[in-house]
Design an enzyme around this catalytic site. Structure first.
Site, mmCIF file in Angstrom:
data_model
loop_
_atom_site.group_PDB
_atom_site.id
_atom_site.type_symbol
_atom_site.label_atom_id
_atom_site.label_comp_id
_atom_site.label_asym_id
_atom_site.label_seq_id
_atom_site.Cartn_x
_atom_site.Cartn_y
_atom_site.Cartn_z
ATOM 1 N N THR A 49 0.829 -1.207 0.000
ATOM 2 C CA THR A 49 0.000 0.000 0.000
ATOM 3 C C THR A 49 0.867 1.263 0.000
ATOM 4 O OG1 THR A 49 -1.735 -1.158 1.188
ATOM 5 C CG2 THR A 49 -1.781 1.236 1.299
ATOM 6 N N HIS A 52 1.877 2.021 -3.426
ATOM 7 C CA HIS A 52 0.775 2.658 -4.168
ATOM 8 C C HIS A 52 0.724 4.160 -3.858
ATOM 9 C CE1 HIS A 52 -1.010 -0.999 -5.741
ATOM 10 N NE2 HIS A 52 -1.075 -1.528 -4.544
#
Lengths: 355, 355, 355, 355
Positions: A49, A52
């Site tokens: 994450t 990202h």
């Protein structure tokens, strides 16, 4: 307020604006309320994450509101806490559940807080742990036995994903396939073996990850780019297929494999996130086989934490092969580059340099 | 051998060859082995599968080997039985589980015979119940209390599908949606209400079926061709969605609705068969919501039969609205035409004329 | 009939009459029916029940009808079988479930055959395995992988009791107490560890058994005659008590301990048989603590057998410390004397001498 | 602080000292903190526990610290609330869970708050609802739909006990016995029927209670003082015994009956508190029968509340027969006398006179 920090500022990884990248900045040590705990971060670890967010992809553009300090996997020491906090003292060794559930929705009030309708994630929705200090509500603090190594204590969030997935159904004396060997998939191999899975198939195309899967004691490590995974699984399971598939990749091929190799009456637990729709033949893939498919999200609050702690304290989990890199926080951008190579698995970040 | 039939021949519906249609023929009364029971059929009922066989569609072409007597839903009286049979006597009122499980595979030996790897279905793979007599293995005979009406006794197979689906997870005090109101969906409404579902949404485009759904006491009957099903369900459930969806249609729109209206942490039980692939966004539809999706096949042997019998005996189920037509067996082809109109729901067939 | 034995007679342990003792006799090799399998016994093992029969105690007087060949734990090779048998061939390595369930009662038809209302036990109600040959219905034969050692294959019956008890509820990442370390209790230690129990307390007064419990890797071995078991368990579990108690002794003191050390919300699984009534304070012992108490009987047919086989094949179980004695069948009475000393645990019997 | 009360004092039932009896007194309206809600009591109802407190029996002597306002079953309107309260507004119709769990123990953090290690009960450990006003923490407030009758809203605490007990295991299509028909037993009859129990046996010696049991639609009401309960249950269940026993009496005879009439593989859920030890033959009563015995405490927070609310809103529960008396609060002592006669079941108390 008990405890205090002499300093007024700290270093942190900051996502300053709506664009790719991140910076190391000196920022104010965060303030905290009467029910909060200020934790001095010892070790944080990097999740997909975080990449990202760093890359500022479509998901990040929709979810993240800079400026933000990312980071949602960590351990540290209690530095200070609010007046109403009763369960910790200065110096306590802690980690935390970073999903802050509302406590008031149906899910929260019926033991399903991990799918709270109004969850906020520290390090995603509010400032997180890639910093010298982080603020955590007392309710989310998880006190740790000092015998648990700091490296392990920093990765409880993804280890919890793995524990939650493995224990979401029967697992003892079962055959298990883990499709996708990122860090959570690798942890799942160790957890499944520790709780009695009798044969574990790790399915992974990346050779670095496949090597670690072998180190995690997977019984079979299969490369779908080179081998007929279906046929090998069938051969090794007497033509039945595996009892349980833990889907950790979120890739269409991987999900296809999951449905192909699960046995009649088996379980598929889905954790790996997909970015596009996937097509299934419901009759053949689900109904005639009588299988159960589960969506897995987060970690059970706090059953998973108790389970994870018990497994770690008993010495049943060797997670070292998954930790491939240790970097000082100032090199955060280098860590992002390492991740992109596909050679690194779990990268630990030290806000005060590697100890 | 105990009991006997004086006759040597009987009338039966016969699928004579690999083509559409069926005929009423005079055929030999079937012989039976030492562990078999010969049953004189009182009432049989028609399933959608029988229409597939009649129409000789692709599924039928792949599965059926004419000549075949179809029919897998019925009740009757024991006419005779083999030497090793111990549990019935002549004249006993019986129905039967028509899935003949192998008894030797993993699934059979672990209480999952309804997904047996080697199942044979009477009326599909071997001669069935659209005839004056049918042969059933003793193991598959289900003895019935004489207080159970013959009409109900003839539809235990699809009622069992409904009971199995409803009771495949928690249902008491839950909100439930039934997507697709063919006979099994209609039965599922009655069963769900009888076991404590507190609000039942029936979702159906066909107005004949919708009318019956109302007669089955569905709390809300919604027509997706005319109403915004998602919005109505959300309004009636306080914005949560339903706890349980029982998917009985197998249509892509219906399955889409199922995933749209189930609440976080809810259950979708899939029974309706699909004929083509369906596309899902796994992240949004399953993983983030933390739902469970189950494939449902057949009926549990024989837990479902005990449950169904207890519900019928206690008078908790009113199934009459579902039975729309009663025909003598000689009019079998007319029944097929009635089914095609979409106006009929469950059609009962009387091998010896309607009584 | 396939296969054959050239011999007409065999040696067997025979309980000839209603009195203490047993004899080695030459008897006819048993005949078998069309659905039976004749097995040449390689290794049999002795259960506490066999000592009851030998001693002719009150239980035996009520249950046993001499003449009888006892013995219900064994492995062997298929020697011959009836015409209708399809799943074995001569020479196959097998063991068997010795509880022959009726197949027709509610329990049998709903996956609970281990508590069949009409069960017959081979070796208790009909001739058993302390003989050169034993007859087993095909349905009860359990085929074994040749890689499983004969010694382990001969003790699957009591190992199955242990597996059934351990897996009768959640066990992964749990603390567990085993009260009573006879062979089944000792096996339960190994099984619990193999399926993820994170701390195991073995509670036993007999020092021989306590020593073996240590060899089975129990984390704590406590002697209630010398130590305050309650206080030690509380100290080691942070004042909570254990999550699970597996009660294997059937002694009033042991059962008292079980209720004292289980935590609120915990599980007590009772396997050890008691000979007299036991007094409980239901409010304090069960209701306020919100615990679950389970009666455990036999082994699940055949889920336990699959689980046990998978655990053995994966090498997760080291059972050698439990096997203390190996004797030729002719010395059966000496084995009985050994058992009475309390020094022996599992004794293996070789009908053709120790190999 | 939002909302306010003009008055400074209120009337309340007060247990003034360590002795039998209670008084109606004028006392200060209680103060409340930032996370509390002040509720104006509309209806309260009397529990057996209140009679224990009134009578000052041994249990009360050990647990109660006068002065105390008892009362833990009620409904009312929000009169005022603290600054941090967000989920209610003035005039909201509410009831409350009176078990205030600590939120920090293992049980609380794993979805088992109903067996919290540190629970405090409002009306037992702190001032309760036999008063014009009562203070409740926001976390424990349960908002009610205005369509739910006040009489039902005042008895959610014991109704919750019944719902928790009934739904503690499988119940649909099961036969059920309720041993002991005090108010919770009577509620359990209604709940069991509503969620699909197919036959309910009510077992009770008191004729007043037995009459109400019939009004609650029990299928069989048996008087163990006059009838052979075991034989009748066996006859009506085909010789099996009942699937589920809900033990609500706590009397040794009643518990004996529970174990005698439960079928092999059945469930006994124990709620009725016992005052002395009870003797069981563990082998015959639990182990050979393979039954499960559960201790039931309180209500699940807050799953039971959701279930109960859904059942009430759907109109599936008729509880009126249980409410036998309605009295103004000033007649509290008369209510105690009524309870002692055994003629009254649930008595409602109106702090401002019966409306």
């Amino acid at each position: 307020m008990a405890g205090a920090t002499r300093e007024r500022t700290m270093l942190a990884v900051v996502k300053p604006e709506k664009a790719a990248g991140a910076e190391i900045r000196e920022v104010k040590i965060p303030t905290f309320g009467p029910t909060d705990v200020l934790v001095k971060v010892k070790v944080a670890s990097i999740c997909g994450t975080d990449l990202h967010i760093y890359n500022w992809d479509r998901w990040a553009q929709n979810r993240i509101h800079p400026p933000l300090i990312p980071g949602h996997e960590f351990c540290g020491e209690v530095a200070a806490f609010g007046d109403e906090v009763t369960s910790v003292k200065e110096g306590d060794f802690v980690s935390a559940e970073m999903h802050v559930a509302c406590g008031k929705c149906l899910q929260c009030r019926t033991g399903e807080a991990h799918i709270c309708q109004n969850v906020k994630i520290i390090g995603v929705d509010t400032d997180g742990a890639f910093a010298e200090y982080v603020v955590i509500p007392e309710s989310n603090i998880w006190k740790l036995d000092p015998t648990i190594p700091q490296e392990y204590a920093s990765i409880l969030d993804p280890l919890g994903n793995a524990v939650h997935t493995v224990l979401a159904g029967e697992i003892a004396a079962k055959s298990v396939a883990v499709t996708g060997c990122g860090p959570i998939g690798l942890f799942a191999i160790a957890v499944a073996k520790a709780v009695g899975a009798t044969s574990v198939f790790a399915i992974e195309v990346n050779e670095h990850r496949a090597r670690i899967a072998r180190e995690m004691q997977a019984d079979y490590v299969l490369n779908p780019a080179k081998e007929n995974v279906h046929d090998i699984v069938m051969e090794k399971t007497g033509g039945l297929g595996v009892d349980v598939v833990l889907e950790m990749a979120g890739h269409p091929d991987s999900i296809r494999t999951a449905f192909d190799i699960v046995r009649r009456g088996g379980r598929i637990s889905l954790l790996g996130l997909t970015s596009k729709p996937i097509s299934l033949n419901f009759s053949e893939d689900i109904i005639f086989k009588g299988i159960t498919v589960q969506g897995i999200n987060g970690r059970r609050m706090y059953q998973t934490w108790y389970q994870m702690t018990a497994l770690l304290k008993s010495g049943k989990l060797n997670l070292h092969p998954v930790i491939t890199d240790r970097i000082p926080m100032k090199d955060f951008s280098k860590a992002m580059e390492r991740l992109k190579t596909g050679e690194a698995s779990k990268i630990l970040v030290y806000p005060n340099g590697v100890r």
